[in-house]
Scaffold this active site. Structure first.
Site, PDB file in Angstrom:
ATOM      1  N   LYS A  82       0.836  -1.201   0.000  1.00 40.09           N
ATOM      2  CA  LYS A  82       0.000   0.000   0.000  1.00 40.09           C
ATOM      3  C   LYS A  82       0.869   1.248   0.000  1.00 40.09           C
ATOM      4  CE  LYS A  82      -3.767   2.158   2.681  1.00 40.09           C
ATOM      5  NZ  LYS A  82      -4.681   1.989   3.823  1.00 40.09           N
ATOM      6  N   SER A 151      -9.376   2.207   2.783  1.00 36.25           N
ATOM      7  CA  SER A 151      -8.488   2.916   1.893  1.00 36.25           C
ATOM      8  C   SER A 151      -7.435   2.011   1.271  1.00 36.25           C
ATOM      9  CB  SER A 151      -7.783   4.039   2.676  1.00 36.25           C
ATOM     10  OG  SER A 151      -6.957   3.482   3.707  1.00 36.25           O
ATOM     11  N   SER A 175      -9.940  -0.169   7.045  1.00 36.44           N
ATOM     12  CA  SER A 175      -9.365  -0.102   5.703  1.00 36.44           C
ATOM     13  C   SER A 175      -8.662  -1.352   5.212  1.00 36.44           C
ATOM     14  CB  SER A 175      -8.395   1.081   5.609  1.00 36.44           C
ATOM     15  OG  SER A 175      -9.088   2.289   5.780  1.00 36.44           O
TER      16      SER A 175
END
Length: 432
Positions: A82, A151, A175
């Site tokens: 990420k 996210s 997330s």
């Protein structure tokens, strides 16, 4: 690709299978990486999971491992990272144009530990700006018209679409677990602080947790072992003696009817398989959790973005502007009051597990919403994030649009091994 006369498709293999085949010589690291890069080339135009891919660099890294002789628990395993997690050889932009040219000098701890065991970073996955709530460009690979969640949207989509077997995410609210549920894969958030956060851009430091997204519980256990310097947790052979609390939370009215019905059916299936189920009452004060969480989150996010707010406010999205405005309006006494209240609630949570091993609760209200302007309700996941409990979401069924719905298993703090040991058996039961 063939081994012993049998065709092998590296895009269908788990991390554990890749590592075993690479170490045995049945596959090379380069073969694995090229297959995954081909998958990305075929699908990325639709899915949009990646913030940065350097194909030449990934192939060169694979060749280096092949030349040295693959070794380690993660030998030859390609991963996604990420884009709020630092990498020394790829940009880390935190989902913001402010950091468009940012090149960290060092890997984050979780990245370095994976590389030490032979993993190969394929690229950086799309994140919401500063791991916030802004919807991303990523699409749900199971239905491009629906959100993949946020996210850690890029990580979940990349794993769900067989681009990588495992990807790192972060969870401050929901997330990791929410996008994993929406994309039909497994998401794991360990006990708060168990995975070293060095090299991860802070969002709200009271809750920020590095997490894992994968297709199998075995792969989660493998990476958990690497990140905690322990042995992989063996899967539980049966439900004998396993005590599971059925927990409907103070947010049960947010759960859609199809999810509530699925929850009851899957609970009955676990009981039939031998698990001992117990209804667990909601502790007093849980109804205040969401309010306190919102206070702490806004305050810490605003203070963490003080530089960006001062120097680059014009480059922040409206979502970050709004959270900063809320956060800077909260005084320190109010913030401290919420911190103290949440500490008290964490103490109450321990009593939930007095007579049980795990809790079963919905991960999300329902399947992934249609559209891309809303990444879904985080409250059912953020509950356990703020309480610092380890949690894993497992695919459990489908909603009216045929998209997956996950259920959560939750354990008390530091009982991550108990959670992972049981999760494999529970996942199998939920699937069948």
């Amino acid at each position: 690709m063939t081994a012993n006369g049998q065709a092998i498709d590296p895009t269908t293999l788990s991390a554990a299978e890749i590592s075993a085949k690479v170490r045995s010589g049945a596959l090379s690291c380069e073969q694995v990486v090229r297959a995954r890069l081909d998958r990305i080339a075929a699908r990325e135009g639709d899915v949009r999971a990646w913030a940065e891919i350097d194909e030449d660099q990934a192939i060169a890294a694979a060749r280096t491992v092949d030349a040295a002789g693959p070794r380690g628990l993660l030998a030859g395993v390609p991963i996604g990272v990420k884009d709020v997690i630092d990498t020394s050889d790829l940009p880390t932009r935190y989902g913001s144009p402010i950091y468009d040219s940012h090149r960290p000098a060092a890997d984050a701890s979780c990245v370095a530990l994976a590389r030490l065991e032979g993993a190969l970073v394929l690229g950086k996955t799309v994140t919401a700006e500063f791991a916030g709530v802004e919807p991303t460009r990523t699409r749900n690979p199971l239905n491009l018209a629906h959100t993949p969640g946020g996210s850690s949207s890029g990580s979940a989509a990349a794993v769900a679409d067989h681009m990588v077997p495992v990807a790192y995410g972060t969870q401050t609210g929901g997330s990791v677990l929410r996008p994993a549920s929406f994309c039909g894969v497994i998401g794991f958030k360990p006990t708060f602080g168990l995975y070293n956060p060095a090299g991860v851009k802070p969002a709200a430091e009271s809750f920020d947790t590095v997490g894992l997204i994968a297709r199998t519980v075995e792969d989660i256990s493998l990476f958990h072992a690497v990140l905690t310097h322990t042995e992989p947790v063996p899967a539980r052979a049966s439900f004998s003696g396993l005590r599971i609390g059925i927990f409907r939370t103070h947010l049960w009215d947010s759960v859609l009817p199809e999810t509530a019905a699925l929850f009851e059916r899957r609970s009955a299936r676990l009981a039939a398989a031998g698990a001992h189920l117990v209804d667990v009452a909601i502790p007093e004060g849980f109804e205040t959790i969401t309010e306190h969480r919102a206070t702490i989150n806004a305050y810490e996010r605003a203070h963490g973005l003080a530089h960006e707010w001062r120097a680059h406010r014009d480059l922040l999205t409206r979502y970050s502007v709004a959270v900063c405005e809320r956060g800077f309006a909260i005084d320190g006494e109010t913030y401290l009051g919420s911190r103290i209240a949440v500490d008290a609630l964490r103490s109450k949570v321990r009593s939930l597990f007095a007579d049980i091993d795990l809790l079963l609760t919905p991960t999300v209200p329902g399947e992934a919403p249609e559209g891309h302007d809303y990444a879904g309700d985080p409250r059912l996941q953020e509950l356990w994030t703020m309480l610092h409990c380890p949690a894993i979401t497992l695919p459990a069924g489908h909603g009216p649009n045929g998209l997956p719905i996950g259920l959560q298993l939750v354990a008390p703090q530091y009982a991550d091994a108990t959670l992972l040991s049981a999760a494999g058996a529970v996942a199998e039961s939920l699937r069948t």
